[in-house]
Structures are given as C-alpha cells and as structure tokens.
Design a protein around this motif. Structure first.
Motif, PDB file in Angstrom:
ATOM      1  N   UNK A   1       0.836  -1.204   0.000  1.00 40.04           N
ATOM      2  CA  UNK A   1       0.000   0.000   0.000  1.00 40.04           C
ATOM      3  C   UNK A   1       0.868   1.250   0.000  1.00 40.04           C
ATOM      4  N   UNK A   2       1.921   1.241   0.810  1.00 39.29           N
ATOM      5  CA  UNK A   2       2.844   2.379   0.827  1.00 39.29           C
ATOM      6  C   UNK A   2       3.491   2.569  -0.535  1.00 39.29           C
ATOM      7  N   UNK A   3       3.807   1.461  -1.185  1.00 42.25           N
ATOM      8  CA  UNK A   3       4.451   1.522  -2.512  1.00 42.25           C
ATOM      9  C   UNK A   3       3.489   2.129  -3.538  1.00 42.25           C
ATOM     10  N   UNK A   4       2.233   1.748  -3.471  1.00 39.09           N
ATOM     11  CA  UNK A   4       1.229   2.288  -4.398  1.00 39.09           C
ATOM     12  C   UNK A   4       1.039   3.783  -4.173  1.00 39.09           C
TER      13      UNK A   4
ATOM     14  N   UNK B   1       4.301  -2.853  -8.966  1.00 42.30           N
ATOM     15  CA  UNK B   1       4.855  -3.786  -7.988  1.00 42.30           C
ATOM     16  C   UNK B   1       3.910  -3.934  -6.798  1.00 42.30           C
ATOM     17  N   UNK B   2       3.364  -2.816  -6.317  1.00 44.11           N
ATOM     18  CA  UNK B   2       2.447  -2.869  -5.180  1.00 44.11           C
ATOM     19  C   UNK B   2       1.205  -3.683  -5.473  1.00 44.11           C
ATOM     20  N   UNK B   3       0.550  -3.402  -6.588  1.00 44.68           N
ATOM     21  CA  UNK B   3      -0.668  -4.136  -6.944  1.00 44.68           C
ATOM     22  C   UNK B   3      -0.351  -5.600  -7.257  1.00 44.68           C
ATOM     23  N   UNK B   4       0.753  -5.848  -7.951  1.00 43.18           N
ATOM     24  CA  UNK B   4       1.117  -7.223  -8.295  1.00 43.18           C
ATOM     25  C   UNK B   4       1.341  -8.084  -7.073  1.00 43.18           C
ATOM     26  N   UNK B   5       2.026  -7.524  -6.092  1.00 42.00           N
ATOM     27  CA  UNK B   5       2.283  -8.289  -4.863  1.00 42.00           C
ATOM     28  C   UNK B   5       1.001  -8.534  -4.082  1.00 42.00           C
ATOM     29  N   UNK B   6       0.094  -7.560  -4.107  1.00 38.06           N
ATOM     30  CA  UNK B   6      -1.181  -7.749  -3.410  1.00 38.06           C
ATOM     31  C   UNK B   6      -2.054  -8.792  -4.097  1.00 38.06           C
ATOM     32  N   UNK B   7      -1.758  -9.075  -5.364  1.00 37.48           N
ATOM     33  CA  UNK B   7      -2.499 -10.117  -6.069  1.00 37.48           C
ATOM     34  C   UNK B   7      -1.819 -11.477  -5.956  1.00 37.48           C
TER      35      UNK B   7
END
Length: 384
Positions: free
Chosen positions: A181-184, A238-244
């Motif tokens: 979330x911080x990365x996004x 990267x943020x969204x990809x990791x959350x998926x």
C-alpha cells in the motif's frame, strides 16, 4: 496507462479484496485472475479481448508444440519468435510511425502490447531449453500474458518466476500488505504530483530562447522527470502485483549510484536490461565470450533496446551511444566497481561520470526531434 484511470484502480482494489476473501480456496488466484483480466480488458474494448484471446491461444499452441516436438526444434523456436516480432512488434511500431492506422491497433498500443511480446519470447526460450518439463497449463500461460498490474509498461515478468508463483497459494500477510500500500501511494504521488509539476516547469523553460545554462537545466530536469515517471509507474505495478499474490521484480535499483554504464543498465529499467542480456547472451553461455565479442554484443543489445523504445533514428542513436560506452567499458575492464575496494572519492567520481553521460542522452525519451535538437543547439549558445 491503467494507473491514471480511477475506475481501473477501483477494479484492481476490488480484485485484491476478492482474493483476500477467498484465500482459503487453493486455486483462487489462478482462476479468479484470468476472469478478472478478461473482464478488465473488456471494459476497454471488445475487439481487444478478441485480439488477446487469439494472441494467447496461438502462442500457447506454439509454446506447447515447442515443448513437445523433437524435430526442427530450433527452426520452430526461431519461427515463433520471428512471427511475434514481425507480425506484432513491427506492426505496432509502424502504426506509431503513421504507416497505417486502426482503432484496434490504437487500443493495443495504448495497452502496451510490446511488453507482452517480450513475455511470449521468454516463454518460448523456456520451452526450447526445458522441453516437456517446461510445459504449463493454459490458464497459467494466459495469466502470465495478460497479468493486469504489469500489462502496459512492465516490470517485465520472467516466465519461470511467474509459473513458480502460480503454484503457490494466495498469501498476503500484514507486513506485505502495508509495504505494498505504501508503494502504491508513493507511485501515485510521483505520477500525479511530482511528474505533473515537473512537466509544467520543463514546458515553461522550453518555450524560452535556450542558452547553455537553460539547456543544461532541461537535460538534468528531464532526466529527473523521467526517473520519477518510470519509477512511479513501477512502484504502483509492484504494489498491486504483490497484493495479487505474485512476486514482482524491482525495476529501479538506485540507478543514480551506478559507477559505470554497464551497472546503470542493471539498475535502470532493470527487467528490460535483464531481458535483452539473458536472451542474447544465453546462446553464448556454453563458453566464455571474448572481450571483442562481449563488446560487440553490448552494442547490439543496446541498439535493440533503443529500437524497442521507438522505431526511429533518435532511439537508434540513443542505443548506439550507450552500446559504444558499454563496449569501451568491457574493453578496458571498467564494467564494475567494488565500492568496498575503492575510495569513496573514486566511487562517487565514477557515479558522477556515468550520470553525466546518461544525462546528455536521456532527452531522447521525449521522442520529439525538434525538442531534442533545440536543447542540444542551446548547449552551444553561450551568450545571454
């Protein structure tokens, strides 16, 4: 670019929520991701979904055939890659040049088809070198090609790594969730606030009569602007990809502290540099290439990377410029600098030299002949 559309952001956030709620279902991310990706693309264009369905099916059959065949393997391998490059990559680039136009191709360009061609090529390499052991289910192959978080501009995912992640259950703990979330948020800040402000300043100065100091300012400023633009997008992907539930490679690894051009391209848009190095040097991995061959391959790789950004003379010379510098570094053994074995003064001097060389060329990313020529001419205008 998806991340500049609120509806797209909401859709991806909703998908993450669904994955979290269904995390006890072993195959949730494999099955739900392909449904989500197809529906997501459908919102942009029905033709786009049809195109990508055909694109994925054709390449999956090519991938499976290459995994299983024992005859004409190398010919099949080369043909599969060439068909993608010639039939898709060059077609898109010719559209950009205005050779032909089509609403379908307009949508495809907007959604970054060229990144997916690189992923297809990586899958063919995997099939060629691993044979039957490299075969994967169609659903995983489709998820790899149309993975939404990295669909438009990377980072470029490696086939092997994505398939390994596909076999793992969906797990996102509190620490990963917080970091992502911080990365996004960081990426959004870079793209919406920093890049918007910097673009306004750049355009304002560019309208003036350019002298040496203005041109130098624009070169440095544009370099910083491009960094925040590219890295901001990567942060969000990267943020969204990791959350998926998938491991996302870093695309920018402190490129400003690169003591050579060789190391710079391992740190700047790192996944693109890795792709071209891996898929060209791989053929020479059975024996250590000579210095002359390494230097020549460096020029070839950088020219290809330049043309990948744009099929124009500007990008050709951009790639050639960087390739020649890397070739010289290879010849004189200057490709790496061990920070622990040299003085700080020497290390940072090398970083400064590298960044100076990069700064004078990065304006090419503007893709505008007039802008590039005006700024370079301004460097020679010492009065005023």
């Amino acid at each position: 670019m998806f991340y500049m559309h609120m509806n797209a952001m909401v859709a991806m956030s909703g998908m993450i929520a669904v994955l979290m709620l269904t995390r006890k279902w072993a195959d949730n991310k494999r099955i739900l991701m392909i449904i989500f990706s197809l529906c997501f693309l459908l919102l942009f264009s029905k033709k786009l979904v049809v195109f990508y369905a055909a694109f994925t099916i054709i390449n999956y059959f090519g991938f499976v055939y290459l995994c299983r065949t024992t005859i004409w393997r190398k010919a099949t391998f080369i043909f599969g890659i060439a068909a993608n490059i010639v039939g898709v990559f060059l077609g898109v680039r010719f559209f950009v040049m205005g050779v032909f136009s089509s609403p379908l191709f307009d949508a495809i360009i907007y959604l970054g088809l060229i990144y997916n061609v690189l992923k297809v090529i990586d899958s063919y390499y995997f099939a060629y070198f691993f044979g039957k052991d490299g075969e994967v289910p169609a659903i995983d192959y489709a998820n790899y090609l149309i993975f939404i978080p990295t669909f438009t501009s990377g980072p470029i995912l490696k086939f092997r790594d994505f398939m390994a992640d596909s076999k793992k259950p969906y797990t996102v703990d509190a620490k990963l969730f917080e970091d992502s979330i911080k990365r996004i948020i960081l990426g959004l800040f870079k793209k919406i606030v920093v890049v918007t402000w910097m673009t306004g300043v750049f355009d304002h100065v560019l309208k003036q009569e350019l002298h040496t100091h203005q041109s130098l300012f624009l070169l440095v400023w544009f370099y910083a602007l491009i960094y925040f633009d590219f890295s901001g997008y990567s942060d969000m992907a990267i943020g969204f990809g990791r959350l998926m539930g998938y491991t996302m490679p870093e695309n920018f690894k402190k490129p400003l502290f690169s003591p050579s051009m060789t190391q710079f391209w391992r740190n700047w848009h790192a996944t693109l540099g890795d792709f071209f190095r891996d898929h060209i040097f791989m053929f020479f991995s059975r024996k250590t290439p000579s210095t002359a061959l390494t230097a020549s391959l460096s020029i070839l790789i950088m020219v290809l990377m330049g043309l990948w950004h744009g099929f124009t003379w500007l990008y050709f010379f951009y790639g050639l410029y960087h390739g020649i510098i890397i070739a010289i570094e290879n010849i004189f053994k200057l490709t790496t600098v061990n920070k622990k074995k040299v003085s700080k003064a020497y290390f940072y001097f090398r970083c400064l030299v590298t960044q100076t060389l990069v700064t004078f060329s990065v304006i090419i990313y503007s893709s505008n002949y007039d802008t590039v020529l005006r700024i370079y001419k301004g460097l020679l205008h010492f009065t005023g």
